[in-house]
Design a protein around this motif. Structure first.
Motif, PDB file in Angstrom:
ATOM      1  N   UNK A   1     -20.741 -66.655 -20.259  1.00  0.00           N
ATOM      2  CA  UNK A   1     -22.167 -66.446 -20.034  1.00  0.00           C
ATOM      3  C   UNK A   1     -22.697 -65.294 -20.874  1.00  0.00           C
ATOM      4  N   UNK A   2     -21.907 -64.218 -20.985  1.00  0.00           N
ATOM      5  CA  UNK A   2     -22.335 -63.079 -21.799  1.00  0.00           C
ATOM      6  C   UNK A   2     -22.418 -63.466 -23.269  1.00  0.00           C
ATOM      7  N   UNK A   3     -21.475 -64.300 -23.725  1.00  0.00           N
ATOM      8  CA  UNK A   3     -21.510 -64.737 -25.122  1.00  0.00           C
ATOM      9  C   UNK A   3     -22.732 -65.591 -25.416  1.00  0.00           C
ATOM     10  N   UNK A   4     -23.265 -66.257 -24.394  1.00  0.00           N
ATOM     11  CA  UNK A   4     -24.466 -67.072 -24.556  1.00  0.00           C
ATOM     12  C   UNK A   4     -25.750 -66.264 -24.383  1.00  0.00           C
ATOM     13  N   UNK A   5     -25.601 -64.948 -24.209  1.00  0.00           N
ATOM     14  CA  UNK A   5     -26.768 -64.077 -24.145  1.00  0.00           C
ATOM     15  C   UNK A   5     -27.249 -63.729 -22.761  1.00  0.00           C
ATOM     16  N   UNK A   6     -26.493 -64.090 -21.711  1.00  0.00           N
ATOM     17  CA  UNK A   6     -26.912 -63.770 -20.345  1.00  0.00           C
ATOM     18  C   UNK A   6     -26.629 -62.300 -20.038  1.00  0.00           C
ATOM     19  N   UNK A   7     -27.615 -61.596 -19.525  1.00  0.00           N
ATOM     20  CA  UNK A   7     -27.440 -60.208 -19.142  1.00  0.00           C
ATOM     21  C   UNK A   7     -26.789 -60.090 -17.778  1.00  0.00           C
TER      22      UNK A   7
ATOM     23  N   UNK B   1     -26.920 -66.512 -11.989  1.00  0.00           N
ATOM     24  CA  UNK B   1     -26.647 -67.835 -12.532  1.00  0.00           C
ATOM     25  C   UNK B   1     -25.197 -68.249 -12.520  1.00  0.00           C
ATOM     26  N   UNK B   2     -24.277 -67.279 -12.390  1.00  0.00           N
ATOM     27  CA  UNK B   2     -22.855 -67.609 -12.436  1.00  0.00           C
ATOM     28  C   UNK B   2     -22.148 -67.202 -11.143  1.00  0.00           C
ATOM     29  N   UNK B   3     -22.181 -65.913 -10.832  1.00  0.00           N
ATOM     30  CA  UNK B   3     -21.384 -65.430  -9.701  1.00  0.00           C
ATOM     31  C   UNK B   3     -21.819 -66.048  -8.372  1.00  0.00           C
ATOM     32  N   UNK B   4     -23.104 -65.956  -8.057  1.00  0.00           N
ATOM     33  CA  UNK B   4     -23.545 -66.442  -6.758  1.00  0.00           C
ATOM     34  C   UNK B   4     -23.349 -67.948  -6.591  1.00  0.00           C
ATOM     35  N   UNK B   5     -23.676 -68.786  -7.588  1.00  0.00           N
ATOM     36  CA  UNK B   5     -23.402 -70.218  -7.408  1.00  0.00           C
ATOM     37  C   UNK B   5     -21.915 -70.543  -7.292  1.00  0.00           C
ATOM     38  N   UNK B   6     -21.090 -69.926  -8.131  1.00  0.00           N
ATOM     39  CA  UNK B   6     -19.662 -70.223  -8.101  1.00  0.00           C
ATOM     40  C   UNK B   6     -19.030 -69.739  -6.796  1.00  0.00           C
ATOM     41  N   UNK B   7     -19.504 -68.607  -6.298  1.00  0.00           N
ATOM     42  CA  UNK B   7     -18.943 -68.021  -5.070  1.00  0.00           C
ATOM     43  C   UNK B   7     -19.730 -68.432  -3.833  1.00  0.00           C
ATOM     44  N   UNK B   8     -20.389 -69.573  -3.891  1.00  0.00           N
ATOM     45  CA  UNK B   8     -21.229 -69.994  -2.764  1.00  0.00           C
ATOM     46  C   UNK B   8     -20.422 -70.114  -1.481  1.00  0.00           C
ATOM     47  N   UNK B   9     -19.246 -70.744  -1.576  1.00  0.00           N
ATOM     48  CA  UNK B   9     -18.463 -70.930  -0.344  1.00  0.00           C
ATOM     49  C   UNK B   9     -17.963 -69.606   0.226  1.00  0.00           C
ATOM     50  N   UNK B  10     -17.338 -68.719  -0.569  1.00  0.00           N
ATOM     51  CA  UNK B  10     -16.949 -67.429   0.006  1.00  0.00           C
ATOM     52  C   UNK B  10     -18.122 -66.627   0.561  1.00  0.00           C
TER      53      UNK B  10
END
Length: 560
Positions: free
Chosen positions: A455-461, A468-477
């Motif tokens: 995500x950082x390589x694609x320009x995400x701060x 966009x990454x952590x919260x969706x991926x960690x939705x179940x935990x």
């Protein structure tokens, strides 16, 4: 920027967790030595301690606290270790059986246990009159016994599953199969290999949870009110009564008792640590002898059987709540009600307000705790882990609630905040946040960092990577941590009682109050409602991620 982030997180943690506890301990400590201007006490004195020692039943309360607290923790640790040794590597069936006991609030489980073991309880009904000849309830001290046996039973039903879960999680950090194979190569059986090779390496990983269990058992209030002796009760229950008594002169000795309660927990943990060191020396001598330990298998089998009995009792206790909530006519010694009714469930005017308040407190305290936990963990990702973080997280779980909640209420009264929902929410966050943090920390830290690097390589701060990454991926935990926090909130008794000044009514406070009444149908209804809420929260935590990610089958990182 990193330094500023560290300071910000420290300020949040200190303001939300540490300062309220320290302020509460300070005010309780002042009152313990005679300084409480609100009742005209304004000089330092040891009179509160003399009054405490002179109160009727004080010595017995102290003895009961130590026996039930230390005894239940020691027995729970032995049984949990034996059961885990028996069940490790044998599928998830046992874990599914203990899950309801982990989710059930303490008060609800205690009420169910009372329904089972009372002289007119379900167990006596099931064996009467065909096996006992009893056609009326026997005159036996099976509940609220003066020795604290019923309280210890209730604590074991709640503590053993928790310690089993902690041990099962810690086993993942050990080379279990390789170690057992080494033991077999040395000529040891499975049971002896566990005692000699696994347990000494496992215990250091669960030491802190054991201390938390010990602190809870030494200071528990709601379960002790329902199951424990009443004349005199354990020290924590006695202090709760003295703090709430109409005679304000009891506040000073009660404050002294609260300080003593904190001292008991500190002293209990210190003595436990001393016993650990002594047993470690004895254990090394035992290991050097090289005995094959032929009785180890029988010992583990006995522990497994005892745990099976406790789990059965716990599940029957939850079933008893449901049965009594639906019973209309149930004369002794009938094994099941003669008439059933939904009348109690169909009268929300009786329980709707308590249910609504419980939901509001649970959602608010869980949302705040989850926000603080995510902020904390995100700060760790950006600025590195903070060495003092563990101490801050565990502090509210190690300090007895009765030791600082009265003093914190004094602080709130001076600020004009006591007696409202805001004060109760803040007090509940003190205990909800640590459990949310513990449930979320490991999955968060185990997230595949390659996702973030991509995500950082694609320009995400940093913010976009979080949203966009952590919260969706960690939705179940995250949802699981929220369910854990909600269950903890539902179970809170003392924070609601003290900070709500008796004006905030929840299912837990009502259930504990009604538990001494004669209408088991009403008590069963409140207990069933209280137990139902955490189950619904866990069901949502398991079901929502499947719905949210139904079109993202490849999104598995952190979904466990």
């Amino acid at each position: 920027m990193t330094h500023l982030l560290r300071l910000t997180v420290f300020a949040l943690a200190a303001g939300a967790l540490v300062l309220p506890i320290l302020a509460g301990l300070w005010e309780t400590g002042r009152a313990a030595f005679g300084v409480l201007p609100a009742i005209g006490a304004d000089r330092l004195t040891l009179d509160p301690w003399r009054q405490l020692a002179a109160l009727p039943g004080f010595a017995t309360s102290l003895r009961l606290t130590l026996v039930t607290g230390v005894g239940s923790t020691l027995v729970a640790l032995i049984l949990a270790a034996g059961a885990v040794a028996m069940l490790a590597g044998r599928g998830g069936g046992p874990a599914r059986l203990i899950a309801p006991l982990l989710a059930a609030p303490h008060a609800a489980l205690a009420i169910g246990v009372a329904f089972l073991i009372a002289p007119s309880g379900w167990i006596v009904r099931l064996v009467s009159p065909w096996a006992t000849g009893w056609d009326r309830p026997p005159d036996l001290a099976l509940l609220n016994d003066p020795w604290g046996g019923a309280l210890m039973l209730g604590l074991l039903i709640k503590e053993v599953p928790f310690l089993m879960l902690v041990m099962a999680s810690a086993l993942g950090q050990l080379p279990l199969r390789a170690t057992l194979a080494t033991g077999r190569a040395l000529g040891y059986g499975r049971a002896t290999a566990w005692l000699r090779l696994i347990l000494p390496r496992l215990y250091p990983l669960i030491r802190l949870p054991v201390y938390i269990v010990l602190a809870f058992a030494l200071s528990v209030v709601d379960m002790a009110i329902i199951l424990g002796p009443s004349t005199p009760p354990t020290l924590a229950v006695a202090l709760t009564r003295w703090f709430g008594a109409a005679d304000t002169a009891l506040i000073l000795p009660a404050s002294a008792g609260a300080v003593l309660q904190a001292g008991l927990v500190v002293g209990g943990i210190a003595l436990w640590r001393g016993a650990e060191l002594m047993l470690a020396r004895l254990g090394r001598a035992w290991l050097r002898r090289g005995a094959r330990g032929r009785g180890a298998a029988a010992l583990l089998a006995a522990c497994g059987a005892a745990v099976a009995g406790l789990v059965t009792l716990g599940l029957l206790a939850l079933a008893a709540l449901a049965v009594w909530s639906l019973a209309w006519r149930w004369p002794f010694p009938a094994a099941l009600p003669e008439a059933w009714s939904l009348r109690g469930w169909l009268r929300p005017a009786d329980w709707g307000e308590a249910l609504g308040t419980t939901l509001a407190l649970g959602l608010a305290s869980t949302a705040l705790s989850l926000t603080l936990a995510i902020t904390w963990l995100e700060a760790e990702d950006r600025a590195g882990r903070m060495p003092w973080s563990g101490a801050l997280i565990y502090l509210p779980l190690l300090v007895p609630q009765i030791a600082f909640l009265y003093g914190l209420n004094v602080v709130m009264l001076r600020a004009g905040l006591s007696g409202g929902m805001g004060a109760v929410i803040w007090a509940q966050v003190l205990f909800v946040f640590p459990y949310v943090m513990l449930a979320l920390a490991d999955p968060w830290r185990a997230l595949d960092r390659r996702l973030l690097a991509t995500a950082a390589a694609l320009g995400a701060g940093p913010v976009r990577r979080l949203l966009g990454v952590k919260l969706p991926v960690l939705a179940r935990p995250i949802l699981t941590a929220a369910a854990v926090g909600f269950a903890v909130s539902v179970a809170q008794y003392l924070p609601t009682l003290f900070m709500g000044a008796g004006r905030v009514t929840t299912l837990t406070t009502e259930a504990v109050t009604l538990s001494s009444g004669s209408d088991r149908r009403v008590v069963g209804l409140y207990g069933a409602l209280q137990a139902m809420l955490p189950f619904l929260a866990y069901a949502l935590a398991l079901g929502l991620p499947a719905i949210l990610h139904r079109n993202r089958r490849g999104l598995t990182g952190g979904l466990g």
